[in-house]
Motif scaffolding. Structure first.
Motif, PDB file in Angstrom:
ATOM      1  N   UNK A  65     -11.980 -10.933   0.994  1.00  0.00           N
ATOM      2  CA  UNK A  65     -11.468 -12.290   1.012  1.00  0.00           C
ATOM      3  C   UNK A  65     -10.339 -12.326  -0.007  1.00  0.00           C
ATOM      4  N   UNK A  66      -9.506 -13.330   0.053  1.00  0.00           N
ATOM      5  CA  UNK A  66      -8.467 -13.468  -0.956  1.00  0.00           C
ATOM      6  C   UNK A  66      -7.109 -13.004  -0.493  1.00  0.00           C
ATOM      7  N   UNK A  67      -6.287 -12.609  -1.453  1.00  0.00           N
ATOM      8  CA  UNK A  67      -4.871 -12.298  -1.232  1.00  0.00           C
ATOM      9  C   UNK A  67      -4.635 -11.104  -0.307  1.00  0.00           C
ATOM     10  N   UNK A  68      -5.378 -10.027  -0.505  1.00  0.00           N
ATOM     11  CA  UNK A  68      -5.221  -8.822   0.317  1.00  0.00           C
ATOM     12  C   UNK A  68      -6.350  -8.756   1.330  1.00  0.00           C
ATOM     13  N   UNK A 109      -4.083  -1.511  -1.581  1.00  0.00           N
ATOM     14  CA  UNK A 109      -4.337  -2.833  -1.010  1.00  0.00           C
ATOM     15  C   UNK A 109      -3.471  -2.978   0.229  1.00  0.00           C
ATOM     16  N   UNK A 110      -4.060  -3.487   1.289  1.00  0.00           N
ATOM     17  CA  UNK A 110      -3.360  -3.598   2.566  1.00  0.00           C
ATOM     18  C   UNK A 110      -3.449  -5.033   3.076  1.00  0.00           C
ATOM     19  N   UNK A 111      -2.318  -5.536   3.549  1.00  0.00           N
ATOM     20  CA  UNK A 111      -2.275  -6.819   4.240  1.00  0.00           C
ATOM     21  C   UNK A 111      -1.918  -6.532   5.693  1.00  0.00           C
ATOM     22  N   UNK A 112      -2.654  -7.127   6.608  1.00  0.00           N
ATOM     23  CA  UNK A 112      -2.390  -6.929   8.032  1.00  0.00           C
ATOM     24  C   UNK A 112      -1.192  -7.754   8.492  1.00  0.00           C
ATOM     25  N   UNK A 113      -0.550  -7.258   9.541  1.00  0.00           N
ATOM     26  CA  UNK A 113       0.610  -7.950  10.110  1.00  0.00           C
ATOM     27  C   UNK A 113       0.200  -9.272  10.731  1.00  0.00           C
ATOM     28  N   UNK A 114      -0.890  -9.272  11.477  1.00  0.00           N
ATOM     29  CA  UNK A 114      -1.423 -10.502  12.052  1.00  0.00           C
ATOM     30  C   UNK A 114      -2.930 -10.507  11.835  1.00  0.00           C
TER      31      UNK A 114
END
Length: 164
Positions: free
Chosen positions: A103-106, A72-77
């Motif tokens: 959509x959602x958390x990640x 799972x990856x979250x982008x910096x911006x």
């Protein structure tokens, strides 16, 4: 859909999805059509994009890719340029088997195949985390595969479809 699919088209798609190497003779025997009719239908389904490609289904473990991981990856911006940079990164990495924007958390889920923990460590620490678009990475090692992709469900009845 460019043209309405009938039951024979759907059966043809279902059989080819099981075995893309079927000859028109073999296909005709399975769906009760002549080889020439199978050929015409197959050519039309390819031209209309229902059949995108043919490929071999390889055994990942025999290739030494013994670790399957969901990352799972979250982008910096969250902006279009950052998403484009991340997409370019992911599309250039053969270890990434599938990638989904969520959509959602990640922001993304990646399905990744590596050679053991060392391969996973390299992928996460030397490839993903240093990339400017990535803020956070969470890995989950697959312990067991309950079901793999074997093809799309081919609807044998659908509103608006012609019948054979």
């Amino acid at each position: 859909m460019d043209e309405q699919l009938d039951k024979l088209d759907l059966r043809l798609l279902e059989e080819l999805q099981k075995d893309g190497r079927l000859t028109n003779n073999e296909l005709g025997e399975r769906i009760a059509l002549s080889p020439s009719q199978c050929s015409r239908r197959r050519t039309r389904l390819e031209a209309e994009g229902y059949i995108r490609s043919y490929q071999a289904n390889l055994d990942r473990q025999k290739l030494g890719l013994d670790m399957l991981v969901v990352i799972s990856v979250t982008l910096a911006t969250h902006n279009r340029d950052n998403a484009r940079r991340f997409s370019q990164l992911i599309n250039g990495l053969p270890e990434v088997l599938e990638a989904y924007a969520l959509t959602g958390e990640m922001d993304y889920h990646l399905k990744v195949a590596t050679r053991g923990l060392a391969g996973l460590s390299h992928f996460v620490n030397d490839v993903l985390l240093p990339h400017e678009s990535v803020q956070h990475v969470k890995t989950s090692i697959v312990l067991d595969t309950l079901k793999t992709f074997e093809g799309f469900p081919v609807p044998m009845s659908h509103v608006g479809m012609a019948t054979a």
